[in-house]
Each structure stands twice: as C-alpha cells, then as structure tokens.
Design a protein around this motif. Structure first.
Motif, short mmCIF file in Angstrom:
data_model
loop_
_atom_site.label_atom_id
_atom_site.label_comp_id
_atom_site.label_asym_id
_atom_site.label_seq_id
_atom_site.Cartn_x
_atom_site.Cartn_y
_atom_site.Cartn_z
N THR A 162 -7.45 0.03 8.63
CA THR A 162 -6.26 -0.81 8.84
C THR A 162 -5.59 -1.13 7.51
OG1 THR A 162 -7.31 -1.80 10.78
CG2 THR A 162 -5.41 -2.95 9.86
N ALA B 148 -1.38 -7.26 9.40
CA ALA B 148 -2.43 -6.71 10.27
C ALA B 148 -3.81 -6.71 9.60
CB ALA B 148 -2.05 -5.29 10.71
N PRO B 149 -3.95 -6.30 8.30
CA PRO B 149 -5.28 -6.38 7.67
C PRO B 149 -5.83 -7.80 7.60
CG PRO B 149 -3.83 -4.96 6.40
CD PRO B 149 -2.98 -5.64 7.42
N ILE C 123 2.90 -5.12 10.30
CA ILE C 123 2.03 -4.17 9.59
C ILE C 123 1.37 -4.83 8.38
CG2 ILE C 123 2.02 -2.01 8.31
CD1 ILE C 123 4.34 -1.07 10.06
N ILE D 234 -13.09 0.08 10.71
CA ILE D 234 -11.78 -0.25 11.29
C ILE D 234 -10.96 -1.10 10.32
CG2 ILE D 234 -10.63 -1.53 13.14
CD1 ILE D 234 -12.90 -0.70 14.98
N SER E 14 -1.34 -6.77 2.18
CA SER E 14 -2.08 -5.77 2.95
C SER E 14 -3.33 -5.30 2.24
CB SER E 14 -1.17 -4.57 3.24
OG SER E 14 -0.80 -3.91 2.04
N ALA F 13 -1.87 0.23 6.64
CA ALA F 13 -0.85 -0.81 6.39
C ALA F 13 -0.25 -0.64 5.00
CB ALA F 13 -1.47 -2.20 6.54
N THR G 80 -7.06 -8.67 10.95
CA THR G 80 -8.24 -7.86 11.25
C THR G 80 -9.48 -8.42 10.58
OG1 THR G 80 -6.83 -5.90 11.41
CG2 THR G 80 -9.19 -5.53 11.19
#
Length: 682
Positions: free
Chosen positions: A313, A650-651, A647, A309, A273, A317, A654
C-alpha cells in the motif's frame, strides 16, 4: 553498544570524514596553487557563497569516481538541464546544492532512526523510505526552479510589451527586456535575441525548440519570428503581436495558478504516504511490550500477510501520488530514446513464442481496445511488449506468493518454538514474568522437539511425557498448550490451496500493466481539454495573419502541445505528401472529440476555405471557452484533490487498522476462544 549501532556510527562517521577531506583538499589545492598569475586574479577574501561554489565544483568531480553517487548526480543534472540553459559552472553548482541537501537530510534521518533502533531489517526499511523521500525532495527542488522561471517570464513579457510600445521593434524590445531580466530568464532572453537577429531565424528557432524548457518560451520565440518575417498586423483590437503577448501572459498566469493549486492540494501527501514505514517497528515494539499477547499475531502467518499488504500500500500510494504531482511539460512526452525492458525480454525466443500465443490480433476487438488504450495512455510500447509485461508480472507475482507462503510457515514455526509464552493480555511484563515466560517456552520447545520424529502424534503421548516433568495438577493445562503448539508446527507446510491462492493472485498481477495504462490514460484525459483550449487561444492570435496556412497552424499547435505533440509531429511529417490523408490519420490516431473538432476545421481550411474562415467564430465563443476552461480546471483540481487524499492517507489508515486495530481484535477473539474452551472443559 550493539554491533548494528556501531556499524551505523562508523558509516556516518566515514561520510562526515569524506566531506571534511573534500573540503580540506579543496583548501590545500587553492592555497598551494602553482600559477601565480591565476592566483593573483582571485579575491584575497572569499565569502561563504564563493567557498561553496568552489567546494561544489570539486565535489562534483570527486563524486564522479563513486559508482552510486555518479549515477545519482547525473540523474539530478539531467533534470536540471531540462529546466534552463545553465552554463556548466551554474549547472554543477545547482546540481551539487540539491545533492548535498538531499543527502544531508537523508543521512540525518538515518542517523536519528539508528539511535532508536539498530535492527538491520528496520534500517533497511528506513533506507527504502529515505529513497522515496529523496525523490520527493528532488521533485520539489526542480519544481521550484520551474516556478521561478515562469514568474520571471511573466515579468519579462510585461517588459517586452513596454519596450515594443515605445520602439515597435522586436529585436530591440527583446534586448532591452533582457537587460532587466533575472539570471534564469536572461539565459533564455539572450537565446531568443540570437534567434531574432540571426541570418536564418527559422533554423535557429527549430534548434531552440528542442531545448526550450517549456512551451511558453517556444511560443514566444515563434511569435517573435512570425512578426519579424511577416510584419505586425493591425486589427480591430490593435497590434497582433501585443495580442499574442496578452495571450501568452494569460496562459502563463493560468499555468502558475494551476501549478500552485495542484502543489497546495497535494502538499505533503507524498511524505505522508511514506511516513508509516517509520512507525512499523515502533508500533510493533510498543504493542509487544504493553500487549504481550500481540507476539502471537506478529509471529503468525496472518501477521506477515498484514505487513506485506501495508508495504505494498505504501509503495503504490507513493508512486501514484508522485505521478499525480508531475506538472512539467515532459510528463506526457513519449521517451523513445531508450529501449523498453519488455522489448528486450520479448526478443528472447522462447518468451516471444509464448507471448505471441497470448497476444490478440491487431484487428480483433480485444486488440483494437488495447491499441486504443496504449494511445490514450501515450505509452511507447506495442501490444506484444504489453503482453510481455503482463506475463512477467504474473510469473513474478506467482513466485513471490510462493516465497511468501514458505516464509510464513518458517516464521510460524519460529514463533511457536521461540516466542515467550505468557497468559498476560495487557500490561508490561516484569523481569520475573519475562524469565518465567522464557522458561515456559524452553520447556515447550523441548517437548515439541522430543516428538519431532514421531509421525502419528497423540495427545495421550504428549500428556504422558508432560506428566513426568510437572505437577499432576498442571499436566492438563500444559499438555493442551504444548499439543496446540505442536499442531501449529506440524500444520506449517505448503498446502495445495496456497498454490491455488498464488495462482489467483498471479492472475491479478497479470492485469496490473493494464490498470497502470488505464490510470495514466485517466490522468492524461484530465489535461486534454485544457490543451485543446490552449490551441484555440493560439489559433485566435495567428489567424490574423493572412498568409497563415493549415500547415503553419499545425506547426504552432505542435510547438505548444504536450499531450498531442507526437501525433501532431507525425502529421507534419506526412503533410507535404497528402494534407487530407495526414489530417484523417491524425483524427483516427487521437480519439478526443474536442481535438477532433479542431482537426475537422483544419481539414476544411486545407481543402476548401481559408484558415480565417474556418476559425471565424472563435471570437464569438471566446468568453464561453474561458468559462468552460475555468470550470474544467476547477473540476480537474477537485478530482485530483479527492483522489490524492484517498491515496495519500491510505497507508496511514492501513497501518492503524492492520497494525493496531486488527491485531487487537484477532488476539481478543483467540483469547475468548481459549476462555470458552476452558469453560467447556470444567
């Protein structure tokens, strides 16, 4: 060599020189000692482990004089104090071992990153990532010590069983088993031996309960004291003490398996993350080098929003994954020894007046729901403090959004005036192309600044100005480009709808403290059923003793509890005045059906029947509870694994989408729009 690289090398060099100074100073002081009697006691040749131990003690003292390192060392020391009852020497050595390892890895990562990119902003982001990784490293070290103690305790219970079957004496069994225990377990075994051999075991036990590293050791010490005072009970299964050891061994095995599986399924997700922070600048540099048109995206307002953003994130996370990885007993304990920051803010009179206007009444539907949510999340705050957090979060979010919009306009203007201007969409630019792009940008900037003070800018005026400096065939093309940049600069001001967006996002920020409580309550609810099943196991063991009362059962539950510890403690405080009222309050405080069924049985045991009669069906349903517990643990681990992967990754998703895919789509659409406009003008 750039100034930033020189600065990074100087900082790292000073750190290395500082460590060398501590080592040399340590050796000089040892060699130049004045007390010959003490010096003669030392071995003539020390090994590396002894040198490190002495160096750690010296470093621990030196670090106390450095403000930042002082707080860092104390934080790690407090974490270790909850793991085991170390002596001062061992505690300092283990603390400095973690400090040296964490700082060494952090310094190495910072040095490697500084060699490739000396940007101050990049190094600041790397430092932030290192802080995150540092927290993960400390957690892993502490968890490893906790796991080691659990494994040693399991072997210690096996030794206790063996010696008790031989001599049927609690104190002798504990003493004999402590002689074979490793260092960490021996510290606890010696303390338990002092309890069972003291003149007042109950008082010594209460003192130990406040410092015991986990609930299993508390339960074992309590079983020893119970059998020591009331004697061992023989039932149809044999010794009640041995049955208690069997129960503890099963609980420890379940805990070891649960911790191992949870650590495995979330292994590496904390680092994953955070890793995207290291690739933000390299990806940006690669994209702007081989896709020159990407400069328009990264220098635009939408590019800045994409970066914000991404970093949000990563932060969210990291915090969520770290919360999900918590597996120690203190994760659910309410920390009432320190003042909550929202309480301090609430005590400010003007803020208190505003918060009181927003806070619902305790007896309203909204007030009752929030009170219940706070209880479910086991948070040490009141509704007033919760609304203080909501108000502060909303205000901070509002002003941060205002600052973000103002800064985005600044970088938009800077991009239009200074970013190299080129029509190359893909491919690395040659030196000639870079020089040409810089010259075009310089020309456009002069034209834009020429019309800076003109309020009513017209295309014809720009075209007339351009025609004086370029060929007639290029006037139309250059005028379109300059006028477009000019419009971008003129439109970069704070707009009313940006104020509306900032207000709407502040409304979202107003809900963030509520969402955090809901997340904590959800995580807590996952482990509630597991703890209730543990209560049934404990009650099954202690109910064999005929003199066990309802209050004794509550005391045992409180010793073994983690999630329900505070409500049980309050019940015990009020139990002497009115047992029925105390149990009713406990049932109202905890809104969990499985736990409330135990409370109902305890209420019957306190008013009408004995404890044995209230829980006489536990053995009948024992196999069902075991199967139900195993199924529940599998369900919880699967749910945490699913959420953890979503979770934790997610980074990564992204950064791929917002830093690569979306910019390419954005630039492609912009260039397609320019192509269509040029075709329409033909």
């Amino acid at each position: 060599m750039s100034l930033e690289l020189l600065f990074a090398i100087i900082v790292i060099g000073l750190l290395i020189l500082g460590l060398l100074y501590l080592y040399v100073d340590n050796k000089e002081q040892n060699e130049a000692g004045t007390k010959k009697d003490l010096k003669s006691l030392l071995p003539k040749k020390r090994n590396l482990k002894q040198d490190f131990g002495i160096f750690s003690l010296k470093s621990y003292t030196k670090f106390q004089d450095v403000p930042f390192l002082k707080g860092y060392v104390r934080t790690i020391r407090k974490r270790l104090e909850t793991v085991n009852k170390y002596d001062e020497y061992k505690l300092r050595r283990e603390t400095m071992k973690i400090v040296f390892t964490a700082l060494g890895i952090s310094t190495f990562i910072l040095f490697i990153c500084a060699l490739f990119n000396q940007s101050i902003i990049f190094l600041a982001l790397i430092f932030l990532a290192i802080v995150f990784i540092n927290g993960i490293l400390v957690d892993s070290f502490v968890n490893r010590l906790e796991d080691r103690l659990l494994h040693q305790f399991k072997d210690f219970l096996a030794d206790i069983r063996h010696h008790y079957q031989q001599n049927r004496m609690i104190d002798e069994s504990v003493y004999e088993a402590s002689l074979l225990a490793p260092y960490e377990m021996k510290l606890q075994a010696d303390t338990i031996y002092e309890i069972v051999t003291s003149t007042d075991p109950q008082q010594t036990l209460r003192e130990y309960e406040s410092v015991a590293p986990n609930r299993f050791l508390r339960a074992f010490a309590s079983i020893c004291v119970l059998v020591l005072e009331k004697g061992d009970v023989q039932n149809e299964k044999g010794s009640a003490f041995l049955e208690g050891l069997t129960m503890l061994t099963q609980e420890v095995n379940t805990e070891i398996l649960h911790r191992g599986k949870l650590s495995y399924i979330l292994k590496g997700l904390g680092v994953v993350s955070v890793v995207p922070i290291f690739f933000t600048f390299p990806i940006k540099k690669w994209a702007t080098t081989y896709l020159p048109a990407m400069n328009d995206f990264y220098g635009s307002q939408i590019g800045l929003i994409a970066q914000v953003i991404l970093y949000l994130t990563i932060l969210i996370a990291y915090l969520l994954i770290r919360k999900m990885r918590e597996i120690n007993d203190s994760k659910y304990l309410v920390k009432t020894n320190r003042k909550v920051w929202s309480e301090r803010v609430y005590n400010i009179k003007p803020i208190q007046y505003v918060v009181d206007l927003l806070t619902p009444n305790y007896y309203d539907k909204a007030g009752f729901r929030l009170t219940q949510l706070i209880k479910d999340a086991n948070s040490p705050i009141k509704i007033e403090w919760l609304y203080t957090q909501r108000l502060v979060t909303a205000v901070l979010t509002f002003f941060l959004m205002l600052g973000l919009f103002l800064y985005s306009h600044h970088i938009t203007i800077k991009s239009a005036l200074y970013n190299p201007t080129t029509n190359i969409l893909m491919g690395k630019m040659t030196e000639e192309e870079k020089i040409e792009a810089e010259e075009i940008t310089t020309f456009d900037r002069k034209a834009i600044l020429h019309f800076k003070e003109v309020k009513d800018k017209k295309y014809e005026d720009v075209e007339q100005y351009i025609s004086k400096n370029v060929k007639e065939t290029e006037v139309k093309k250059i005028s379109d480009r300059v006028y477009k940049k000019m419009q971008k600069v003129d439109n970069s001001y704070f707009k009313w709808w940006e104020l509306l967006i900032a207000f709407l996002i502040s409304v979202i920020g107003y809900q963030i403290p509520i969402w955090i409580l809901m997340f904590q309550a959800r995580l807590r609810k996952m482990d509630m059923e597991e703890e209730v099943n543990q209560f049934y196991t404990i009650i099954n063991v202690i109910s064999h003793f005929e003199s066990i009362s309802t209050e004794n059962v509550l005391e045992w539950m409180e010793r073994f509890a983690v999630i329900f510890k505070e409500p049980l403690k309050d019940t015990l405080l009020n139990f002497d005045s009115s047992p029925e009222l105390a149990l009713k309050d406990l049932k109202e405080t905890v809104s969990f059906p499985s736990f409330n069924r135990i409370v109902d049985r305890l209420y019957l045991a306190a008013t009408r029947i004995s404890v044995q009669e209230a829980f006489d069906d536990i053995n009948l349903d024992k196999q069902f509870y075991i199967e139900q517990r195993n199924r529940h643990n599998e369900h919880v681990l699967k749910e945490k694994a699913d959420w953890g992967y979503i979770i934790g990754l997610a980074p990564l998703y992204t950064i791929i989408f917002l830093y690569l895919v979306f910019p390419m789509l954005y630039i492609s659409l912009m260039y397609m729009d320019n192509v269509f406009n040029n075709l329409n003008n033909i």
